[in-house]
Scaffold this motif. Structure first.
Motif, mmCIF file in Angstrom:
data_model
loop_
_atom_site.group_PDB
_atom_site.id
_atom_site.type_symbol
_atom_site.label_atom_id
_atom_site.label_comp_id
_atom_site.label_asym_id
_atom_site.label_seq_id
_atom_site.Cartn_x
_atom_site.Cartn_y
_atom_site.Cartn_z
ATOM 1 N N ASN A 1 0.847 -1.187 0.000
ATOM 2 C CA ASN A 1 0.000 0.000 0.000
ATOM 3 C C ASN A 1 0.883 1.238 0.000
ATOM 4 N N ASP A 2 0.920 1.908 -1.152
ATOM 5 C CA ASP A 2 1.880 2.998 -1.380
ATOM 6 C C ASP A 2 1.353 4.342 -0.884
ATOM 7 N N GLY A 3 1.135 4.427 0.425
ATOM 8 C CA GLY A 3 0.696 5.686 1.018
ATOM 9 C C GLY A 3 -0.683 6.119 0.580
ATOM 10 N N SER A 4 -1.576 5.189 0.353
ATOM 11 C CA SER A 4 -2.929 5.529 -0.113
ATOM 12 C C SER A 4 -3.659 6.403 0.910
ATOM 13 N N THR A 5 -4.505 7.284 0.399
ATOM 14 C CA THR A 5 -5.315 8.145 1.262
ATOM 15 C C THR A 5 -6.759 7.670 1.321
ATOM 16 N N ASP A 6 -7.061 6.549 0.665
ATOM 17 C CA ASP A 6 -8.407 5.987 0.710
ATOM 18 C C ASP A 6 -8.381 4.678 1.513
ATOM 19 N N ARG A 7 -9.316 3.772 1.260
ATOM 20 C CA ARG A 7 -9.458 2.549 2.047
ATOM 21 C C ARG A 7 -8.734 1.356 1.406
ATOM 22 N N THR A 8 -7.741 1.614 0.564
ATOM 23 C CA THR A 8 -7.031 0.528 -0.116
ATOM 24 C C THR A 8 -6.508 -0.519 0.856
ATOM 25 N N SER A 9 -5.842 -0.087 1.915
ATOM 26 C CA SER A 9 -5.240 -1.020 2.866
ATOM 27 C C SER A 9 -6.301 -1.883 3.541
ATOM 28 N N ARG A 10 -7.371 -1.276 3.994
ATOM 29 C CA ARG A 10 -8.427 -2.014 4.689
ATOM 30 C C ARG A 10 -9.117 -3.000 3.758
ATOM 31 N N VAL A 11 -9.426 -2.554 2.537
ATOM 32 C CA VAL A 11 -10.095 -3.433 1.579
ATOM 33 C C VAL A 11 -9.208 -4.632 1.253
ATOM 34 N N ALA A 12 -7.915 -4.390 1.096
ATOM 35 C CA ALA A 12 -6.990 -5.484 0.775
ATOM 36 C C ALA A 12 -6.928 -6.496 1.910
ATOM 37 N N ARG A 13 -6.880 -6.033 3.148
ATOM 38 C CA ARG A 13 -6.844 -6.951 4.289
ATOM 39 C C ARG A 13 -8.147 -7.747 4.380
ATOM 40 N N GLU A 14 -9.254 -7.077 4.155
ATOM 41 C CA GLU A 14 -10.536 -7.764 4.212
ATOM 42 C C GLU A 14 -10.654 -8.828 3.130
ATOM 43 N N ALA A 15 -9.930 -8.635 2.017
ATOM 44 C CA ALA A 15 -9.950 -9.604 0.923
ATOM 45 C C ALA A 15 -8.937 -10.733 1.141
ATOM 46 N N GLY A 16 -8.203 -10.701 2.249
ATOM 47 C CA GLY A 16 -7.320 -11.804 2.599
ATOM 48 C C GLY A 16 -5.860 -11.636 2.266
ATOM 49 N N ALA A 17 -5.454 -10.456 1.809
ATOM 50 C CA ALA A 17 -4.054 -10.245 1.444
ATOM 51 C C ALA A 17 -3.228 -9.812 2.652
ATOM 52 N N THR A 18 -1.952 -10.123 2.609
ATOM 53 C CA THR A 18 -0.999 -9.524 3.535
ATOM 54 C C THR A 18 -0.706 -8.122 3.015
ATOM 55 N N VAL A 19 -0.698 -7.123 3.896
ATOM 56 C CA VAL A 19 -0.531 -5.739 3.451
ATOM 57 C C VAL A 19 0.694 -5.122 4.113
ATOM 58 N N LEU A 20 1.530 -4.524 3.289
ATOM 59 C CA LEU A 20 2.680 -3.760 3.759
ATOM 60 C C LEU A 20 2.373 -2.292 3.508
ATOM 61 N N ASP A 21 2.171 -1.526 4.569
ATOM 62 C CA ASP A 21 1.799 -0.116 4.447
ATOM 63 C C ASP A 21 3.038 0.769 4.448
ATOM 64 N N LEU A 22 3.239 1.505 3.358
ATOM 65 C CA LEU A 22 4.319 2.489 3.313
ATOM 66 C C LEU A 22 3.826 3.797 3.925
ATOM 67 N N PRO A 23 4.686 4.535 4.628
ATOM 68 C CA PRO A 23 4.240 5.731 5.349
ATOM 69 C C PRO A 23 3.847 6.893 4.446
ATOM 70 N N CYS A 24 4.311 6.878 3.191
ATOM 71 C CA CYS A 24 3.982 7.944 2.250
ATOM 72 C C CYS A 24 4.028 7.369 0.844
ATOM 73 N N ASN A 25 3.532 8.131 -0.113
ATOM 74 C CA ASN A 25 3.527 7.684 -1.503
ATOM 75 C C ASN A 25 4.938 7.769 -2.077
ATOM 76 N N MET A 26 5.493 6.601 -2.431
ATOM 77 C CA MET A 26 6.859 6.526 -2.947
ATOM 78 C C MET A 26 6.902 6.253 -4.447
ATOM 79 N N GLY A 27 5.749 6.028 -5.069
ATOM 80 C CA GLY A 27 5.724 5.689 -6.486
ATOM 81 C C GLY A 27 5.892 4.187 -6.679
#
Length: 230
Positions: free
Chosen positions: A30-56
């Protein structure tokens, strides 16, 4: 799977992956998303690595390869969060690793009807020609993000994958070839984005390809690190 503000598409993409390719582990960077990308991905069963800011994309991919190396994976594949990469082609792309270190899912290899036009097409053709000569094999889609890597390529990417968003797919591929990695391509079909808004309109796409040409020139001047300091 690098993802930036893909809450509308990523849930469906992950559910399809789980249905059609359940044998693979899935990491969403999760490349510093400002929406619910991280939560939706976890709910769909993925392992999520959250970056602190958008790195490209480059920064997100490098983080993903570092995760793969740290957790002992022998092979990895990049799949876009927007659903354009068909899960049925994953096994085919992975099969390319039987004869090379990097396998590219190519959109212009006599499969499907994906086309590009104008300056973008010219730039992509020029890049493909240049990198084909460097790699010693015919490549038609060197900007494809649908790519698999073995352990040798993973190690190399951890050293050289560009963290900046400047022709990251091209720069990383050129450096991999210059460091001795072999490359093959496998024909795949590209699908329309499943949801959300494309990050590139035609002008931005052309500008990206222009930056890719510049990245090609820069990567040809970079000196690979000796093995003992990688």
């Amino acid at each position: 799977m690098p993802a930036w503000n893909e809450q509308e598409a990523i849930g469906g993409t992950l559910r399809e992956l789980r249905l059609r390719a359940p044998q693979y582990d899935v990491l969403v960077v999760n490349d510093g998303s400002t929406d619910r990308t991280s939560r939706v991905a976890r709910e769909a069963g993925a392992t999520v690595l959250d970056l602190p800011c958008n790195m490209g994309v480059g920064g997100a991919m490098r983080a993903g390869f570092e995760y793969a190396r740290a957790n002992g994976y022998d092979q990895v594949i990049q799949v876009d969060a927007d659903g354009q990469h068909d899960p049925k082609d994953i096994d085919a792309v992975f099969s390319g690793l039987e004869r090379a270190d990097i396998s590219i899912g190519a959109r212009f290899a006599d499969k499907g009807d994906y086309t590009v036009h104008g300056p973008r097409r010219w730039a992509m053709a020029m890049l493909a020609c240049a990198i084909s000569r460097l790699a010693g094999t015919r490549l038609t889609d060197v900007t494809s993000g649908f790519r698999a890597a073995d352990r040798t390529a993973i190690e190399q990417y951890c050293c050289y994958y560009p963290a900046e968003y400047l022709g990251d797919t091209v720069d990383s591929l050129v450096m991999a070839v210059r460091c001795g990695c072999s490359v093959v391509q496998v024909p795949v079909e590209m699908r329309p984005r499943q949801a959300g808004v494309p990050s590139q309109n035609p002008w931005r796409a052309a500008a990206y390809l222009g930056r890719s040409v510049f990245a090609l020139l820069v990567s040809m001047t970079r000196r690979p690190l000796p093995p003992e300091v990688r």
